[in-house]
Design a protein around this motif. Structure first.
Motif, PDB file in Angstrom:
ATOM      1  N   VAL A 202       0.872  -1.181   0.000  1.00  0.00           N
ATOM      2  CA  VAL A 202       0.000   0.000   0.000  1.00  0.00           C
ATOM      3  C   VAL A 202       0.905   1.225   0.000  1.00  0.00           C
ATOM      4  O   VAL A 202       1.669   1.444   0.937  1.00  0.00           O
ATOM      5  CB  VAL A 202      -0.927   0.007   1.224  1.00  0.00           C
ATOM      6  N   VAL A 203       0.828   2.005  -1.064  1.00  0.00           N
ATOM      7  CA  VAL A 203       1.742   3.138  -1.222  1.00  0.00           C
ATOM      8  C   VAL A 203       1.029   4.485  -1.189  1.00  0.00           C
ATOM      9  O   VAL A 203       1.674   5.531  -1.347  1.00  0.00           O
ATOM     10  CB  VAL A 203       2.564   3.003  -2.525  1.00  0.00           C
ATOM     11  N   GLY A 204      -0.283   4.471  -0.968  1.00  0.00           N
ATOM     12  CA  GLY A 204      -1.016   5.721  -0.851  1.00  0.00           C
ATOM     13  C   GLY A 204      -2.371   5.476  -0.225  1.00  0.00           C
ATOM     14  O   GLY A 204      -2.981   4.421  -0.450  1.00  0.00           O
ATOM     15  N   VAL A 205      -2.850   6.418   0.590  1.00  0.00           N
ATOM     16  CA  VAL A 205      -4.152   6.274   1.240  1.00  0.00           C
ATOM     17  C   VAL A 205      -4.898   7.604   1.193  1.00  0.00           C
ATOM     18  O   VAL A 205      -4.295   8.675   1.143  1.00  0.00           O
ATOM     19  CB  VAL A 205      -4.028   5.810   2.713  1.00  0.00           C
ATOM     20  N   GLY A 206      -6.226   7.508   1.232  1.00  0.00           N
ATOM     21  CA  GLY A 206      -7.067   8.696   1.284  1.00  0.00           C
ATOM     22  C   GLY A 206      -8.397   8.351   1.919  1.00  0.00           C
ATOM     23  O   GLY A 206      -8.900   7.238   1.762  1.00  0.00           O
ATOM     24  N   ALA A 207      -8.984   9.289   2.640  1.00  0.00           N
ATOM     25  CA  ALA A 207     -10.267   9.020   3.299  1.00  0.00           C
ATOM     26  C   ALA A 207     -10.981  10.319   3.634  1.00  0.00           C
ATOM     27  O   ALA A 207     -10.354  11.350   3.887  1.00  0.00           O
ATOM     28  CB  ALA A 207     -10.067   8.194   4.573  1.00  0.00           C
ATOM     29  N   VAL A 208     -12.296  10.245   3.651  1.00  0.00           N
ATOM     30  CA  VAL A 208     -13.137  11.341   4.127  1.00  0.00           C
ATOM     31  C   VAL A 208     -14.392  10.725   4.743  1.00  0.00           C
ATOM     32  O   VAL A 208     -14.969   9.796   4.197  1.00  0.00           O
ATOM     33  CB  VAL A 208     -13.505  12.317   2.981  1.00  0.00           C
ATOM     34  N   ASN A 209     -14.754  11.210   5.902  1.00  0.00           N
ATOM     35  CA  ASN A 209     -16.016  10.780   6.518  1.00  0.00           C
ATOM     36  C   ASN A 209     -16.457  11.822   7.536  1.00  0.00           C
ATOM     37  O   ASN A 209     -15.966  12.961   7.507  1.00  0.00           O
ATOM     38  CB  ASN A 209     -15.901   9.380   7.135  1.00  0.00           C
TER      39      ASN A 209
ATOM     40  N   ILE B 207     -13.991  10.919  -5.457  1.00  0.00           N
ATOM     41  CA  ILE B 207     -12.920  11.633  -6.158  1.00  0.00           C
ATOM     42  C   ILE B 207     -11.936  12.226  -5.158  1.00  0.00           C
ATOM     43  O   ILE B 207     -10.712  12.160  -5.341  1.00  0.00           O
ATOM     44  CB  ILE B 207     -13.510  12.712  -7.076  1.00  0.00           C
ATOM     45  N   ARG B 208     -12.463  12.777  -4.085  1.00  0.00           N
ATOM     46  CA  ARG B 208     -11.603  13.396  -3.064  1.00  0.00           C
ATOM     47  C   ARG B 208     -10.668  12.369  -2.439  1.00  0.00           C
ATOM     48  O   ARG B 208      -9.462  12.626  -2.250  1.00  0.00           O
ATOM     49  CB  ARG B 208     -12.490  14.036  -1.999  1.00  0.00           C
ATOM     50  N   ALA B 209     -11.193  11.189  -2.090  1.00  0.00           N
ATOM     51  CA  ALA B 209     -10.362  10.149  -1.485  1.00  0.00           C
ATOM     52  C   ALA B 209      -9.320   9.637  -2.468  1.00  0.00           C
ATOM     53  O   ALA B 209      -8.154   9.400  -2.100  1.00  0.00           O
ATOM     54  CB  ALA B 209     -11.242   8.996  -0.992  1.00  0.00           C
ATOM     55  N   ILE B 210      -9.707   9.467  -3.732  1.00  0.00           N
ATOM     56  CA  ILE B 210      -8.756   8.997  -4.742  1.00  0.00           C
ATOM     57  C   ILE B 210      -7.686  10.046  -5.003  1.00  0.00           C
ATOM     58  O   ILE B 210      -6.499   9.716  -5.160  1.00  0.00           O
ATOM     59  CB  ILE B 210      -9.503   8.622  -6.040  1.00  0.00           C
ATOM     60  N   GLU B 211      -8.070  11.312  -5.035  1.00  0.00           N
ATOM     61  CA  GLU B 211      -7.083  12.389  -5.201  1.00  0.00           C
ATOM     62  C   GLU B 211      -6.028  12.314  -4.105  1.00  0.00           C
ATOM     63  O   GLU B 211      -4.819  12.407  -4.384  1.00  0.00           O
ATOM     64  CB  GLU B 211      -7.777  13.753  -5.146  1.00  0.00           C
ATOM     65  N   GLU B 212      -6.468  12.140  -2.865  1.00  0.00           N
ATOM     66  CA  GLU B 212      -5.521  12.093  -1.747  1.00  0.00           C
ATOM     67  C   GLU B 212      -4.609  10.877  -1.852  1.00  0.00           C
ATOM     68  O   GLU B 212      -3.385  10.979  -1.664  1.00  0.00           O
ATOM     69  CB  GLU B 212      -6.271  12.064  -0.416  1.00  0.00           C
ATOM     70  N   ALA B 213      -5.202   9.713  -2.143  1.00  0.00           N
ATOM     71  CA  ALA B 213      -4.396   8.494  -2.240  1.00  0.00           C
ATOM     72  C   ALA B 213      -3.394   8.579  -3.379  1.00  0.00           C
ATOM     73  O   ALA B 213      -2.229   8.182  -3.232  1.00  0.00           O
ATOM     74  CB  ALA B 213      -5.314   7.285  -2.426  1.00  0.00           C
ATOM     75  N   ALA B 214      -3.831   9.097  -4.535  1.00  0.00           N
ATOM     76  CA  ALA B 214      -2.931   9.220  -5.685  1.00  0.00           C
ATOM     77  C   ALA B 214      -1.802  10.203  -5.385  1.00  0.00           C
ATOM     78  O   ALA B 214      -0.637   9.966  -5.737  1.00  0.00           O
ATOM     79  CB  ALA B 214      -3.720   9.670  -6.916  1.00  0.00           C
TER      80      ALA B 214
END
Length: 396
Positions: free
Chosen positions: A21-28, A86-93
Motif C-alpha cells: 500500500v503506497v497511498g491512502v485517502g479518506a473522508v467521513n 474523487i476526493r479520497a482517490i485524489e488524496e491516495a494518488a
C-alpha cells in the motif's frame, strides 16, 4: 472463493511477495483526510449528530454520522458520493506520487448503493440527475482520464471485495499498480428500512455492548493505491497486504452465519501464512446490531480459541457510523495507521461487552499504544458476503 495473492502460498510451497500500500485517502464524518480521520478516531471523536439530510419527522431514529457539506441544513444535493470518491482517490494518488493522470491505473470501487441518494432526489424532488451518473466511471474518466474502472456492489463488504479483485489483478500481472476505493452515502430509503427493523430506535452505534440497539448509517469514502510487491522498490510504503479472503455463505438475507464468518477468518490467515496467535490487532466489523456482533464474536472465539484474548480489538463504527461499502477499506487504512504509529482507536460507548466477547481485549475509553506487526480487518455483508484482510507493518 478468491485467493488474491495467487494460489494458497502454503499449499504451493512458494512464499508470495505481499502487495504494498503506497497511498491512502479518506473522508467521513470525523475528518477530511486519512490522517485527520485517524487522529480523530484515536481521540475518540464521533461524527454522530442529529439527522441533517432529510425530514427527521418521518423517522423514529433521529441521528446519523453524516458529512456536513451540504449548502444548508435539510437542502440535500446530488452527486455527493461521487465527490467524496474523487476526493479520497485524489488524496491516495497524491500520497503515492501518481499525479492526476490515472489513465494507466485500473480503479476498482466497492459500494453498497452508488448514487442512489441522487436518484431519490431526482425522482421525488425533480433534482437534476442523469441516470448515467449512477456509474462512477464517468466522473473518474473526466477527472483523472481513467480508462479501466470497475464497480462492485457487495453490500457492507464491497470495498474489501474490490480489494480482493485488485489484488488478483496485480498477481496476474494485469497491472503494476491499482487504486481500490469504497464509498457510500446515506439514502432516505435505507435509513427508513433500518428505522423500521430495529425494535427500538438507536441513538448511537455501540458495537458489542449488551445494551446496543442497532446500527446507524454514516457517510464516507476511502481509497488506497496498491502496488505489486516486486514493483514497490523505492516507494514510500504505508504497509503490506498479506491476504484477502472472500466467501459467500448465502445463509440468510440479513442474519450472519458463524460458520461462514469463521471460514473467512481461517482463509485469510492461511493465505497470509500466519496463525491466529500472530495477529496483534483486529479491526472488527462491529455494526452494533443484535445479530452481527454476537456472530462475529462467536466466529472469532472459534478460530482464535485460547488466543482470542490476545489481540487488541476495536470497532470504529462507534465513531463513524456504518459507512457501508467503504467501511472495510476504511478499517484497513486505520489498521495501517495503527501498525505504523502504535496507536489504536477506542470503541466508543462500549461499557459491558456481550457474553461472547467478554474475554476480548477491547480498546475502551482512550486509545491504546502497543507494538503491532499484523492486523486483521473484518467486513461482513448482507447475504453472507464475507471478506477478511490481513495487513503487515512496513519496516522502516
Amino acid at each position: 472463493m478468491t485467493a488474491p495473492l495467487t494460489a494458497d502460498p502454503l499449499a504451493a510451497g512458494t512464499p508470495v511477495l505481499p502487495h504494498a500500500v503506497v497511498g491512502v485517502g479518506a473522508v467521513n464524518s470525523v475528518g477530511g483526510s486519512a490522517d485527520e480521520v485517524f487522529d480523530a478516531l484515536c481521540a475518540g471523536r464521533t461524527g454522530r449528530a442529529e439527522l441533517r439530510g432529510f425530514d427527521r419527522g418521518r423517522f423514529r431514529a433521529q441521528h446519523a454520522y453524516e458529512i456536513d457539506d451540504r449548502p444548508e441544513p435539510g437542502a440535500d444535493v446530488t452527486g455527493r458520493a461521487t465527490r467524496w470518491l474523487i476526493r479520497a482517490i485524489e488524496e491516495a494518488a497524491r500520497d503515492a506520487g501518481l499525479g492526476d493522470d490515472l489513465s494507466e491505473v485500473p480503479i476498482l470501487i466497492g459500494t453498497g448503493l452508488r448514487e442512489l441518494r441522487s436518484a431519490e432526489l431526482g425522482w421525488r424532488d425533480g433534482a437534476a440527475f442523469d441516470v448515467s451518473e449512477l456509474h462512477f466511471g464517468t466522473a473518474l474518466r473526466e477527472r483523472f482520464g481513467a480508462v479501466r474502472t470497475y464497480t462492485f456492489s457487495n453490500a457492507c463488504s464491497a470495498s474489501l471485495y474490490a480489494l480482493a479483485m485488485g489484488s488478483d489483478l496485480l498477481a496476474a500481472e494485469g497491472a503494476d499498480t491499482v487504486i481500490v476505493a469504497g464509498v457510500d452515502t446515506l439514502t432516505e430509503s435505507m435509513y427508513g428500512l433500518l428505522d423500521r427493523v430495529h425494535m427500538q430506535p438507536p441513538d448511537q452505534v455501540r458495537p458489542f455492548d449488551k445494551d446496543r440497539k442497532g446500527v446507524l448509517m454514516g457517510d464516507g469514502a476511502a481509497a488506497i493505491v496498491l502496488r505489486r510487491g516486486d514493483q514497490a522498490v523505492g516507494s514510500a510504503v504505508r504497509g503490506l497486504l498479506r491476504s484477502v479472503y472472500v466467501n459467500c455463505d448465502g445463509y440468510h438475507v440479513t442474519a450472519p452465519d458463524v460458520a461462514g464468518v469463521a471460514e473467512a477468518l481461517v482463509g485469510a490467515h492461511r493465505l497470509a501464512g500466519v496463525k491466529s496467535e500472530d495477529i496483534d490487532l483486529v479491526m472488527l466489523h462491529g455494526t452494533g446490531t443484535l445479530l452481527n456482533d454476537e456472530a462475529e464474536a462467536q466466529a472469532i472465539g472459534q478460530v482464535f480459541g485460547a488466543h482470542a484474548g490476545n489481540p487488541l480489538m476495536t470497532a470504529v463504527k462507534s465513531m463513524t457510523g456504518h459507512t457501508s461499502g467503504g467501511s472495510g477499506l476504511l478499517g484497513l487504512i486505520v489498521a495501517l495507521s495503527s501498525l505504523a504509529s502504535g496507536r489504536v482507536p477506542p470503541t466508543v460507548g462500549l461499557r459491558e461487552p456481550v457474553e461472547e466477547a467478554a474475554g476480548f481485549r477491547f480498546v475502551r475509553g482512550e486509545h491504546a499504544e502497543a507494538d503491532l506487526r499484523l492486523a486483521q480487518v473484518n467486513a461482513f455483508g448482507f447475504g453472507g458476503v464475507n471478506a477478511v484482510a490481513v495487513v503487515e507493518r512496513a519496516e522502516k
